[in-house]
Design a protein around this motif. Structure first.
Motif, PDB file in Angstrom:
ATOM      1  N   GLY A  78       0.816  -1.212   0.000  1.00 52.85           N
ATOM      2  CA  GLY A  78       0.000   0.000   0.000  1.00 52.85           C
ATOM      3  C   GLY A  78       0.844   1.253   0.000  1.00 52.85           C
ATOM      4  N   LEU A  79       1.877   1.287   0.844  1.00 51.52           N
ATOM      5  CA  LEU A  79       2.751   2.460   0.903  1.00 51.52           C
ATOM      6  C   LEU A  79       3.549   2.620  -0.386  1.00 51.52           C
ATOM      7  N   ALA A  80       4.019   1.512  -0.954  1.00 48.99           N
ATOM      8  CA  ALA A  80       4.791   1.584  -2.197  1.00 48.99           C
ATOM      9  C   ALA A  80       3.955   2.195  -3.321  1.00 48.99           C
ATOM     10  N   LEU A  81       2.709   1.756  -3.448  1.00 49.74           N
ATOM     11  CA  LEU A  81       1.857   2.293  -4.510  1.00 49.74           C
ATOM     12  C   LEU A  81       1.501   3.756  -4.240  1.00 49.74           C
ATOM     13  N   ALA A  82       1.208   4.087  -2.989  1.00 50.36           N
ATOM     14  CA  ALA A  82       0.874   5.467  -2.640  1.00 50.36           C
ATOM     15  C   ALA A  82       2.043   6.400  -2.930  1.00 50.36           C
ATOM     16  N   ALA A  83       3.252   5.977  -2.567  1.00 53.43           N
ATOM     17  CA  ALA A  83       4.434   6.790  -2.805  1.00 53.43           C
ATOM     18  C   ALA A  83       4.701   6.946  -4.307  1.00 53.43           C
ATOM     19  N   GLN A  84       4.533   5.868  -5.049  1.00 53.99           N
ATOM     20  CA  GLN A  84       4.718   5.935  -6.507  1.00 53.99           C
ATOM     21  C   GLN A  84       3.730   6.911  -7.129  1.00 53.99           C
ATOM     22  N   HIS A  85       2.504   6.903  -6.663  1.00 56.50           N
ATOM     23  CA  HIS A  85       1.456   7.776  -7.193  1.00 56.50           C
ATOM     24  C   HIS A  85       1.777   9.249  -6.947  1.00 56.50           C
ATOM     25  N   LEU A  86       2.419   9.536  -5.813  1.00 57.13           N
ATOM     26  CA  LEU A  86       2.733  10.926  -5.466  1.00 57.13           C
ATOM     27  C   LEU A  86       4.159  11.325  -5.840  1.00 57.13           C
ATOM     28  N   GLY A  87       4.916  10.398  -6.402  1.00 55.59           N
ATOM     29  CA  GLY A  87       6.297  10.709  -6.779  1.00 55.59           C
ATOM     30  C   GLY A  87       7.221  10.841  -5.582  1.00 55.59           C
ATOM     31  N   VAL A  88       6.955  10.091  -4.525  1.00 56.84           N
ATOM     32  CA  VAL A  88       7.755  10.139  -3.297  1.00 56.84           C
ATOM     33  C   VAL A  88       8.641   8.894  -3.225  1.00 56.84           C
ATOM     34  N   SER A  89       9.895   9.086  -2.833  1.00 59.89           N
ATOM     35  CA  SER A  89      10.806   7.952  -2.670  1.00 59.89           C
ATOM     36  C   SER A  89      10.394   7.139  -1.451  1.00 59.89           C
ATOM     37  N   ALA A  90      10.306   5.819  -1.622  1.00 61.65           N
ATOM     38  CA  ALA A  90       9.873   4.950  -0.520  1.00 61.65           C
ATOM     39  C   ALA A  90      10.863   3.812  -0.320  1.00 61.65           C
ATOM     40  N   THR A  91      11.174   3.541   0.939  1.00 64.50           N
ATOM     41  CA  THR A  91      12.012   2.406   1.325  1.00 64.50           C
ATOM     42  C   THR A  91      11.193   1.506   2.242  1.00 64.50           C
ATOM     43  N   ILE A  92      11.162   0.230   1.925  1.00 66.78           N
ATOM     44  CA  ILE A  92      10.428  -0.733   2.744  1.00 66.78           C
ATOM     45  C   ILE A  92      11.433  -1.720   3.331  1.00 66.78           C
ATOM     46  N   VAL A  93      11.476  -1.805   4.653  1.00 65.36           N
ATOM     47  CA  VAL A  93      12.338  -2.775   5.325  1.00 65.36           C
ATOM     48  C   VAL A  93      11.505  -4.023   5.607  1.00 65.36           C
ATOM     49  N   MET A  94      11.956  -5.148   5.071  1.00 60.92           N
ATOM     50  CA  MET A  94      11.205  -6.394   5.181  1.00 60.92           C
ATOM     51  C   MET A  94      12.093  -7.469   5.814  1.00 60.92           C
ATOM     52  N   PRO A  95      11.516  -8.335   6.659  1.00 64.00           N
ATOM     53  CA  PRO A  95      12.295  -9.459   7.207  1.00 64.00           C
ATOM     54  C   PRO A  95      12.810 -10.358   6.087  1.00 64.00           C
ATOM     55  N   ARG A  96      13.917 -11.027   6.355  1.00 61.33           N
ATOM     56  CA  ARG A  96      14.484 -11.933   5.349  1.00 61.33           C
ATOM     57  C   ARG A  96      13.563 -13.116   5.087  1.00 61.33           C
ATOM     58  N   THR A  97      12.609 -13.354   5.982  1.00 64.20           N
ATOM     59  CA  THR A  97      11.667 -14.461   5.814  1.00 64.20           C
ATOM     60  C   THR A  97      10.524 -14.132   4.855  1.00 64.20           C
ATOM     61  N   THR A  98      10.446 -12.903   4.377  1.00 64.74           N
ATOM     62  CA  THR A  98       9.335 -12.493   3.517  1.00 64.74           C
ATOM     63  C   THR A  98       9.349 -13.278   2.211  1.00 64.74           C
ATOM     64  N   PRO A  99       8.237 -13.883   1.810  1.00 67.35           N
ATOM     65  CA  PRO A  99       8.197 -14.616   0.542  1.00 67.35           C
ATOM     66  C   PRO A  99       8.539 -13.720  -0.642  1.00 67.35           C
ATOM     67  N   ALA A 100       9.194 -14.308  -1.640  1.00 64.98           N
ATOM     68  CA  ALA A 100       9.666 -13.552  -2.805  1.00 64.98           C
ATOM     69  C   ALA A 100       8.528 -12.845  -3.532  1.00 64.98           C
ATOM     70  N   ILE A 101       7.338 -13.442  -3.554  1.00 68.06           N
ATOM     71  CA  ILE A 101       6.223 -12.845  -4.289  1.00 68.06           C
ATOM     72  C   ILE A 101       5.865 -11.469  -3.715  1.00 68.06           C
ATOM     73  N   LYS A 102       5.993 -11.306  -2.386  1.00 70.52           N
ATOM     74  CA  LYS A 102       5.674 -10.023  -1.761  1.00 70.52           C
ATOM     75  C   LYS A 102       6.787  -9.003  -1.992  1.00 70.52           C
ATOM     76  N   ILE A 103       8.009  -9.482  -1.977  1.00 75.25           N
ATOM     77  CA  ILE A 103       9.137  -8.583  -2.244  1.00 75.25           C
ATOM     78  C   ILE A 103       9.034  -8.025  -3.656  1.00 75.25           C
ATOM     79  N   GLU A 104       8.757  -8.887  -4.623  1.00 76.37           N
ATOM     80  CA  GLU A 104       8.645  -8.443  -6.016  1.00 76.37           C
ATOM     81  C   GLU A 104       7.471  -7.496  -6.210  1.00 76.37           C
ATOM     82  N   ALA A 105       6.373  -7.735  -5.488  1.00 76.32           N
ATOM     83  CA  ALA A 105       5.211  -6.857  -5.605  1.00 76.32           C
ATOM     84  C   ALA A 105       5.542  -5.438  -5.156  1.00 76.32           C
ATOM     85  N   VAL A 106       6.342  -5.312  -4.102  1.00 78.31           N
ATOM     86  CA  VAL A 106       6.747  -3.996  -3.610  1.00 78.31           C
ATOM     87  C   VAL A 106       7.703  -3.330  -4.593  1.00 78.31           C
TER      88      VAL A 106
END
Length: 504
Positions: A82-110
Motif C-alpha cells: 500500500g505504501l509503495a503504490l501510494a508513494a509511486q502515485h505521489l512521486g515520493v521515494s519509498a524504502t520498505i524494510v522487510m524481514p528476510r523471511t518475507t516470501p519472494a512474491i511479496k518482495i517483487e510486488a513492492v
C-alpha cells in the motif's frame, strides 16, 4: 475521544488512488447461517487490501519537505504494498524494510511499485528497529502500519462507505484486528453515526493481543504469536488504536486456524475469490457469533480485508477446511492387533465415511490407528462417535483440536521406536530462510542425537518442524537454555497424546 476521528475520516481524499469497494451479498453463507450476511470487498483494492487507504491518507498529510525526504516503513505484507503504490502515485521515494523471511512474491510486488526493499532480520520487530534507525540517520518519515491518527482515519473510510451503501438495518459489523488500525477507524465512525450497530473485533486465537489487553485493562505483549494469519500476527495492540477500540467495540471474538480456513472456503464459494487468512478472519468471527448466540434474521457484515496469499498455502488451507467446517473429526483409536479388527471397527461406524486411516504395526497386542471421519456440522457427531467407541470397549482420543496431530502426526504415522531412549519432542516454527535449519543443527545436533524429524512448509514465512531428541535428564536445563538462545518459537510436545499413541 474517538469523535475526533470523524472529521479526519470525512476529510480523507483518497479516492484518486483507493477505490470504493462493493458490499456484496453472500447467498450461500446467508442461507447456511439464517442471516443476511454482507461482505465488504476490500480485497478488490489496487493492492488487494484495505491498507492502501491508510498509507495514502498518511502521505497526503505530509509536508512538501517531508515528502522530499522520502518515506520508510517496516512491513512484510499489505502495508508495504500500500505504501509503495501510494508513494509511486505521489512521486515520493519509498524504502520498505522487510524481514528476510518475507516470501519472494511479496518482495517483487513492492519492487514493481517502485519502492526500494531492504531485507533485515527474521521478524517484523527487527525490521522495524532497523527502519526507525534509518529515520534518524537519513531524515526520512516513518509511516506506521496502524498506530497513527492519519492511518487510522484512512482505514475508517471503510465504515463510511458501508453506512452509505447500506442505509437499512445493520445488527453487527465484524472487523479483523492485528495492530488495530482498521478496527479503530471503523469503530469510531460507526459508533458516532450509528451507535445502535454492534461492533465486534475478531482476532486469531493464537494472536489475540486486543483480548489480552482488554482483560488486563492495559496493553500487554504476547509471549508468542501464531503466524498463520500473518496480516494480523501482532504481539501488542497499538497505543492509539487501543485507546479508541476499548471505548467503541462491543466485544472481541477469537477464531482458530481451522475456522479461518473454513471461512476462506465460504468466501470462495460465494464470490469465487480467495481471501488471505486475515481477510477471512472477520467472517470466521461472524459465524462463531451466530453459532454462540443463535442469531437469526439479522443483517451482519464482515470485512474481507485482503487477498494477498501465496498459492502454495492453498493446500494447507484446503486440508484444514473440513475440520474448520466441522465436517471432519480425527481420532486415535486402539484396536486389537488381529485379523478382522479393522473390518469390525468400520462396521461399528456404519455408513459414516472414513476420510483417512493411518497405521503401522507396533506389537502383537494392540494397534493404534489414526482415523479421520466425515461428520455432520448440524449434529453432535464427535461426542456420539466417542460414546459409541467407548461403549464398545475401544480406547479412543478425540484429536480434532490437537494442533500437533493435524500438522505432523497425520503425515508421519510410522510406528514406535523403543530404542529411542530419553526422547523429548518439540514443535518449532522455523523462519523460512536459508540457514535456519543449519543454525538449529549447529546449536543442538552435535550435542544430542536427533531421533525424529518432520518438516512442513505451507508457503508462509515459517516452516513447521517436529523434532525428537534423546536428552539425558541431566542435560534438560542446558537444552532449555540453548532453545531460548536459538530464538525460534517452540512448544514441548512429549506428553501430547498424538505422540504417545503413535511415535513414542
Amino acid at each position: 475521544m474517538p469523535q475526533s476521528y470523524i472529521k479526519r475520516i470525512l476529510d480523507a481524499r483518497i479516492y484518486d488512488l483507493a477505490v470504493e469497494t462493493p458490499l456484496d451479498a453472500t447467498p450461500l453463507i446467508s442461507s447456511r447461517t439464517g442471516n443476511k450476511v454482507l461482505l465488504k470487498r476490500e480485497d478488490l483494492q489496487p493492492v488487494f487490501s484495505f491498507k492502501i487507504r491508510g498509507a495514502y491518507n498518511k502521505l497526503l498529510q505530509l509536508s512538501d519537505k517531508q515528502r522530499a525526504g522520502g518515506v520508510i516503513a517496516a512491513s512484510a505484507g499489505n502495508h508495504a504494498q500500500g505504501l509503495a503504490l501510494a508513494a509511486q502515485h505521489l512521486g515520493v521515494s519509498a524504502t520498505i524494510v522487510m524481514p528476510r523471511t518475507t516470501p519472494a512474491i511479496k518482495i517483487e510486488a513492492v519492487k514493481r511499485r517502485g519502492a526500494k526493499v531492504v531485507q533485515v532480520g527474521d521478524t517484523y520487530d527487527e525490521a522495524s528497529t532497523f527502519a526507525k534507525n534509518l529515520v534518524k540517520e537519513k531524515g526520512m518519515t516513518y509511516v506506521p502500519p496502524y498506530d497513527d491518527a492519519d492511518v487510522i482515519a484512512g482505514q475508517g473510510t471503510v465504515a463510511m462507505e458501508i453506512l452509505r451503501q447500506h442505509t437499512g438495518k445493520i445488527d453487527a459489523i465484524f472487523i479483523p484486528v492485528g495492530g488495530g488500525g482498521l478496527c479503530a477507524g471503523m469503530a469510531a465512525y460507526i459508533k458516532f453515526v450509528r451507535p445502535e450497530i454492534k461492533v465486534f473485533a475478531v482476532e486469531p486465537v493464537d494472536a489475540a493481543c486486543l483480548k489480552a489487553a482488554l482483560e488486563a485493562d492495559r496493553r500487554v505483549t504476547l509471549p508468542q504469536v501464531g503466524i498463520f494469519a500473518d496480516g494480523v500476527a501482532v504481539a501488542q495492540i497499538g497505543k492509539e488504536t487501543y485507546r479508541v477500540i476499548k471505548e467503541t467495540v462491543d466485544g472481541v471474538i477469537t477464531a482458530s486456524v481451522d475456522e479461518i480456513c473454513a471461512a476462506i472456503k465460504d468466501i470462495f464459494e460465494d464470490t469465487r475469490s480467495i481471501a488471505e487468512p486475515a481477510g477471512a478472519l472477520s467472517l470466521a468471527g461472524l459465524k462463531k457469533y451466530v453459532a454462540d448466540t443463535g442469531a437469526k434474521n439479522q443483517t451482519l457484515i464482515a470485512i474481507d480485508s485482503g487477498a494477498n496469499t501465496d498459492f502454495d498455502r492453498l493446500r494447507y488451507i484446503s486440508e484444514r477446511t473440513e475440520i474448520g467446517e466441522k465436517r471432519e473429526a480425527i481420532f486415535a483409536v486402539t484396536i486389537p492387533e488381529q485379523p478382522g479388527s479393522y473390518k469390525k471397527f468400520c462396521s461399528l461406524l456404519g455408513k459414516r465415511s472414513i476420510t483417512e486411516f493411518n497405521y503401522r504395526y507396533a506389537d502383537n497386542r494392540d494397534a493404534h490407528i489414526f482415523v479421520g471421519m466425515q461428520i455432520s456440522p448440524a449434529k453432535n457427531d464427535r461426542q456420539e462417535i466417542m460414546k459409541t467407541l467407548t461403549e464398545k470397549g475401544y480406547k479412543a482420543v478425540d484429536m480434532t483440536d490437537n494442533e500437533m496431530a493435524k500438522l505432523h502426526i497425520r503425515h508421519m504415522v510410522g510406528g514406535h521406536a523403543p530404542q529411542a531412549q530419553n526422547e523429548i519432542v518439540y514443535r518449532f516454527e522455523f523462519p523460512e530462510r536459508p540457514g535456519a535449519l543449519l543454525n538449529f543443527l549447529n546449536k543442538l545436533a552435535d550435542q544430542w542425537n536427533i531421533s525424529m524429524f518432520h518438516y512442513r512448509n505451507h508457503g508462509s514465512a515459517y516452516g513447521r518442524v517436529l523434532v525428537g531428541m534423546q536428552i539425558p535428564k541431566g542435560d534438560r536445563k542446558r537444552l532449555e537454555a540453548l532453545l531460548k538462545d536459538l530464538g525460534y518459537n517452540y512448544w514441548e510436545e512429549t506428553q501430547n497424546d498424538a505422540y504417545q499413541y503413535f511415535l513414542s
